[in-house]
Scaffold this motif. Sequence first.
Motif, PDB file in Angstrom:
ATOM      1  N   THR A 154       0.806  -1.223   0.000  1.00  0.00           N
ATOM      2  CA  THR A 154       0.000   0.000   0.000  1.00  0.00           C
ATOM      3  C   THR A 154       0.835   1.268   0.000  1.00  0.00           C
ATOM      4  N   ARG A 212      -4.772  -0.084  -3.128  1.00  0.00           N
ATOM      5  CA  ARG A 212      -3.778   0.922  -3.522  1.00  0.00           C
ATOM      6  C   ARG A 212      -4.217   1.648  -4.789  1.00  0.00           C
ATOM      7  N   SER A 242      -3.149   7.942  -1.537  1.00  0.00           N
ATOM      8  CA  SER A 242      -2.722   6.618  -1.089  1.00  0.00           C
ATOM      9  C   SER A 242      -3.547   6.201   0.124  1.00  0.00           C
TER      10      SER A 242
END
Length: 427
Positions: free
Chosen positions: A117, A198, A208
């Motif tokens: 991520t 993501r 993000s």
Amino acid sequence: MTSKQNFMEEKFLPIASKMGAQRHLIALRDGIVMVMPLLILGAFSMIVAEFPVEAYLNFMTNTFGENWNAFEGIIMNATYGIVALVACYGVSSSLVNSYKIDGTPAGIIALAAFFTTNIIGAYQDGDATVSAWAASTFDAHLLFTALIIALISGEIYRLLVQKNFTIKLPKSVPLSVSRQFVALLPGAVIILLFVIIRGLFSVTPWGSFPEFITTVISTPLRGFGTSYAGTLVAVFTEHFLWSLGIHGSAVIIFPLFEPMWIVNLQENLSNGAQNIVTQPFYENGIWMGGSGATLPVVVYMLVFAKSKLLKQIGRIGIGPGLFNINEPITFGLPIVLNPFLMIPFIAAPIVVLTIQYVGTAVGIFPYCNLMVPWTTPFFISGFLMTKSLMGVVAQMISFTAAFLVWLPFISIWDKKNYEMERLADNQ
């Protein structure tokens, strides 16, 4: 008093017991506890490198050179700098272990999901451009993100394993090998899920998933949780649960509040922030002889008590109490399920919190920015966590205030037990 005890046992104890056994809270606690040795080691390197005595610093410089304390940055990067990674692994593995499933592969997969991520940045290194994760990816700045990913990954992993969504190898294959293949399919699902997460968050204003967690959840939650009001909630809840016989520190402090205090501590050290409530502020300031600020009670029982019971408990409790362990007091007086002694047990740490917080806010007391073990004796910890004698002064004032809060209650309890012992001796 008996009717009040029965009421608490019937109404509050079952609820508190369920909270104490909640597996996700236990997993969060275990993950944070895994970080503690690193924080203590990092703080110890700071104490050695920055001990606030000029003669010592001059001696070290003259003996080992100007850069003698370069080890501090190395150790800090290796300890404080990886707390998010350690907590991510610890929470996920602990959660899966609680389902009687091997949690080691789950912890590793949670780490992979955490890296999935986080966006790799581009940085200039001379004429070249280097792709790398920022150092702040691994430290307490993304601790909340790491904890959330660990819980999600752990739950998905255990669900897929329980549903037998795994690769099964013949029994002739060594267990150490086949165990890793069990994690292959669940790991693929988890990593794919976080790749999708993501991608989805890359087109949002946050850019993000970690930035979303930090902006929407972590920062607002920490803003309240580390304020005076939020810390007051922590103090009251912890000590109310303790008074019911439930480990309030394990239920409330370690899993819920301690991550926020660690982030505050990291900010103070890394960019000079002035967060008052940090982990040492609470654990080495509020826990005076243990939860309930009971060290003054031990002193009273050793010096002033008349009843045999309190004198004996004082002698038993002084050793552990000096190291902030007070089970002989909480269960010996007793404080647990005792409506009378519950009052100072909850009120004394609230008074200590108020003194320490206000004193720090107005600039009288120094910030508590150095981690020391919570078992460090009171007064000694005051100096170590602040590198200032004013840290000791703050603890002395807090000790006096806690003693005054406890005095009318413990003296009445002493008198009551003394009279009961006299009656028993005359029969």
